[in-house]
Design an enzyme around this catalytic site. Structure first.
Site, short mmCIF file in Angstrom:
data_model
loop_
_atom_site.label_atom_id
_atom_site.label_comp_id
_atom_site.label_asym_id
_atom_site.label_seq_id
_atom_site.Cartn_x
_atom_site.Cartn_y
_atom_site.Cartn_z
N ASP A 13 24.37 3.35 1.48
CA ASP A 13 24.26 1.89 1.67
C ASP A 13 22.97 1.50 2.38
O ASP A 13 22.94 0.51 3.11
CB ASP A 13 25.46 1.33 2.44
CG ASP A 13 26.78 1.80 1.88
OD1 ASP A 13 26.94 1.73 0.65
OD2 ASP A 13 27.65 2.25 2.66
N LYS A 16 19.32 1.29 -1.41
CA LYS A 16 18.64 2.01 -2.51
C LYS A 16 18.59 1.15 -3.76
O LYS A 16 17.64 1.20 -4.52
CB LYS A 16 19.38 3.31 -2.83
CG LYS A 16 19.28 4.33 -1.71
CD LYS A 16 19.99 5.61 -2.05
CE LYS A 16 21.48 5.43 -2.22
NZ LYS A 16 22.20 5.00 -1.00
N GLY A 40 27.79 1.95 -4.87
CA GLY A 40 27.65 0.60 -5.37
C GLY A 40 26.31 0.06 -4.96
O GLY A 40 25.97 0.07 -3.79
N HIS A 41 25.52 -0.33 -5.92
CA HIS A 41 24.23 -0.92 -5.60
C HIS A 41 24.33 -2.42 -5.82
O HIS A 41 24.75 -2.86 -6.88
CB HIS A 41 23.14 -0.38 -6.52
CG HIS A 41 22.81 1.05 -6.26
ND1 HIS A 41 22.73 1.58 -5.01
CD2 HIS A 41 22.51 2.05 -7.12
CE1 HIS A 41 22.40 2.86 -5.11
NE2 HIS A 41 22.28 3.17 -6.37
N GLN A 226 24.70 7.45 -2.59
CA GLN A 226 25.17 7.80 -1.22
C GLN A 226 23.99 8.25 -0.35
O GLN A 226 22.86 7.91 -0.65
CB GLN A 226 26.26 8.87 -1.26
CG GLN A 226 27.57 8.41 -1.87
CD GLN A 226 27.74 8.82 -3.31
OE1 GLN A 226 27.16 9.78 -3.76
NE2 GLN A 226 28.55 8.10 -4.03
P1 GDP Z 1 22.75 0.94 -1.62
O1 GDP Z 1 24.03 1.56 -2.05
O2 GDP Z 1 21.90 1.90 -0.85
O3 GDP Z 1 22.01 0.28 -2.74
O4 GDP Z 1 23.09 -0.19 -0.61
P2 GDP Z 1 24.00 -1.50 -0.87
O5 GDP Z 1 23.57 -2.16 -2.12
O6 GDP Z 1 25.42 -1.19 -0.71
O7 GDP Z 1 23.64 -2.33 0.40
C1 GDP Z 1 22.49 -2.94 0.50
C2 GDP Z 1 22.77 -4.43 0.70
O8 GDP Z 1 21.74 -4.93 1.46
C3 GDP Z 1 22.78 -5.22 -0.58
O9 GDP Z 1 23.67 -6.30 -0.45
C4 GDP Z 1 21.35 -5.73 -0.70
O10 GDP Z 1 21.22 -6.93 -1.41
C5 GDP Z 1 21.02 -5.92 0.75
N1 GDP Z 1 19.62 -5.69 1.10
C6 GDP Z 1 18.76 -4.77 0.62
N2 GDP Z 1 17.60 -4.83 1.29
C7 GDP Z 1 17.74 -5.81 2.22
C8 GDP Z 1 16.91 -6.31 3.25
O11 GDP Z 1 15.79 -5.87 3.48
N3 GDP Z 1 17.44 -7.30 4.05
C9 GDP Z 1 18.69 -7.80 3.87
N4 GDP Z 1 19.11 -8.76 4.68
N5 GDP Z 1 19.50 -7.34 2.91
C10 GDP Z 1 19.03 -6.36 2.11
#
Ligand code: GDP
Length: 431
Positions: A13, A16, A40-41, A226
């Site tokens: 999370d 990515k 989940g992205h 992950q």
């Molecule tokens: P992943 O599994 O690594 O892709 O992470 P997730 O998608 O679960 O969590 C990332 C969350 O943070 C998502 O809701 C993105 O839209 C949000 N996000 C990503 N980069 C940023 C950022 O720089 N700032 C903020 N506030 N939200 C972000």
């Protein structure tokens, strides 16, 4: 060769999804190499939110070819509904945009049922899996019982494998977990239907496809799911996922050699989160943790579960850099830390009265460590509108610099919001 691996350097999370989406604009291919629909992205493009579990985030760029490689466990219902949603949204216009390896492991209803029954039986001791069957599907792969994506296109083999597999699974479901069994015939029929729907995306030999792309100088991005600390072998076992989340898994999962990789980018949140059970040294349990959770919207994209939140842990980060061979970092969600008077960063641990600088590998030791923090000045400004690193408040720049110096690893990108435009580049992605 121009291959770049994107790997989560914490507990997943890290953002990515956004990074891969932004990086994909410069890539010809994006390859998903491990995990399943437990990742989940969340992507936000032009204010529209898209949650992807299996299809690589590169799909939002029409010219980028996305590959689901052999190392992935493919929830066949989930991938079909994701594809249909992407088609409806006009994001998949041509099946050539998405290739699914014949060697990927197919995840079926009984994997989910076993996963959920097992977690229930564990009670308080549960791992905190997403209940989506990923573990049982990987078990089938290791037991040489898996149904592969290519099998869906060979009805006789499919029937034979399904019948054999269900014999054992139903015994487990009925006699041990006391739940309903799964019937062969309706599942078989459904799979033939899905095979028809998914046939346009079939790729018989994804490894060769990726190899040829790399050899001809195409830019290939390998997208991990992950994070490092959830790695099956090197994470906080047993509270880990059921695949290898490390950069080495990109090569194994896609069938390419490590010499094809030019850069390994560790995706790092400006603080730390963890979903599910298990050790988390810098966890903040009070108001501060709640504030970060709220401001960072830290709720699971797959399950909606609130994420545990805490300060950045540089000891765990150093471990991640070592086990992945991370060459560069992307620092995400810096904006979430705006408004704190001071920001703490964990630079060492205390274990049984001794200061240590390395992450202990035994879970008993991990549960006893206490973080040692260094306090840095915070900043009050909203930084979501900042578009260049020089325009960040001095304290935010100092925070970024402190992390890069402590970790002796360059930070190439800083993210200050979920949108594509909220990305501050320090160094170009592909050389
Ligand atoms: P992943 O599994 O690594 O892709 O992470 P997730 O998608 O679960 O969590 C990332 C969350 O943070 C998502 O809701 C993105 O839209 C949000 N996000 C990503 N980069 C940023 C950022 O720089 N700032 C903020 N506030 N939200 C972000």
């Amino acid at each position: 060769m121009p291959g770049i691996i994107v790997v989560g350097s914490q507990w997943g999370d890290e953002g990515k999804g956004k990074v891969v989406d932004v990086f994909s604009a410069q890539a010809d291919f994006v390859v998903r190499y491990q995990g399943g629909a437990n990742a989940g992205h969340t992507l936000v493009v032009n204010g529209v939110k898209t949650v992807l579990h299996l299809v690589p985030s590169g799909i939002l760029h029409p010219k980028t070819v996305c590959i689901i490689a052999a190392g992935v466990v493919l929830d066949i219902e989930e991938v079909t509904s994701e594809i249909n949603a992407l088609k409806e949204a006009g994001l998949i216009q041509n099946p050539e945009q998405l290739r699914i390896s014949d060697s990927a492991t197919v995840l079926l209803t009984y994997h989910r049922k076993i996963d959920q029954a097992r977690e229930k039986a564990l009670g308080h001791e549960k791992i905190g899996t997403t209940g989506r069957g990923i573990g049982p599907a990987y078990e089938d792969r290791a037991a040489r019982q898996a149904i592969l994506f290519g099998d869906l296109f060979d009805p006789a083999t499919l029937k034979e494998k399904l019948t054999a597999s269900l014999k054992e699974k139903n015994f487990l479901l009925e006699s041990y977990y006391k739940t309903e069994p799964v019937a062969v015939e309706p599942l078989y029929k459904r799979l033939l239907q899905l095979a028809d729907e998914l046939a346009p995306y079939r790729c018989k030999d994804a490894s060769t496809m990726i190899h040829r792309a790399l050899k001809s100088g195409k830019k290939v991005l390998f997208e991990g799911a992950q994070g490092t600390m959830l790695d099956l072998l090197h994470g906080t076992y047993p509270y880990v996922t059921s695949s290898s989340t490390l950069s080495g898994s990109a090569c194994v999962g896609s069938g390419i050699g490590p010499n094809s990789v030019q850069k390994i980018i560790g995706i790092t949140k400006a603080y730390t989160t963890r979903v599910g059970s298990g050790p988390f040294p810098t966890e903040l349990e009070g108001d501060l943790g709640e504030r970060i959770r709220k401001e960072g919207a830290e709720f699971g994209a797959t399950t909606g579960r609130p994420r545990r939140c805490g300060w950045l842990d540089l000891v765990a980060m150093k471990y991640a850099i070592r086990v992945n061979g991370i060459t560069n970092l992307a620092l995400m969600k810096l904006d979430v830390l705006s408004g704190h008077d001071k920001i703490e960063v964990c630079t060492a641990y205390r274990l049984d009265g001794q200061e240590i600088k390395d992450l202990p590998t035994s879970s008993a030791e991990l549960s006893r460590i206490e973080p040692i923090y260094k306090s840095l000045a915070g900043w009050s400004e909203d930084i979501t509108q900042v578009r260049s690193i020089q325009d960040l408040p001095q304290a935010a720049r100092d925070y970024v610099q402190f992390i890069a110096t402590e970790l002796a690893t360059p930070i190439d990108v800083v993210s200050v919001g979920p949108g594509r435009e909220q990305t501050l580049w320090i160094k170009p992605l592909f050389n």
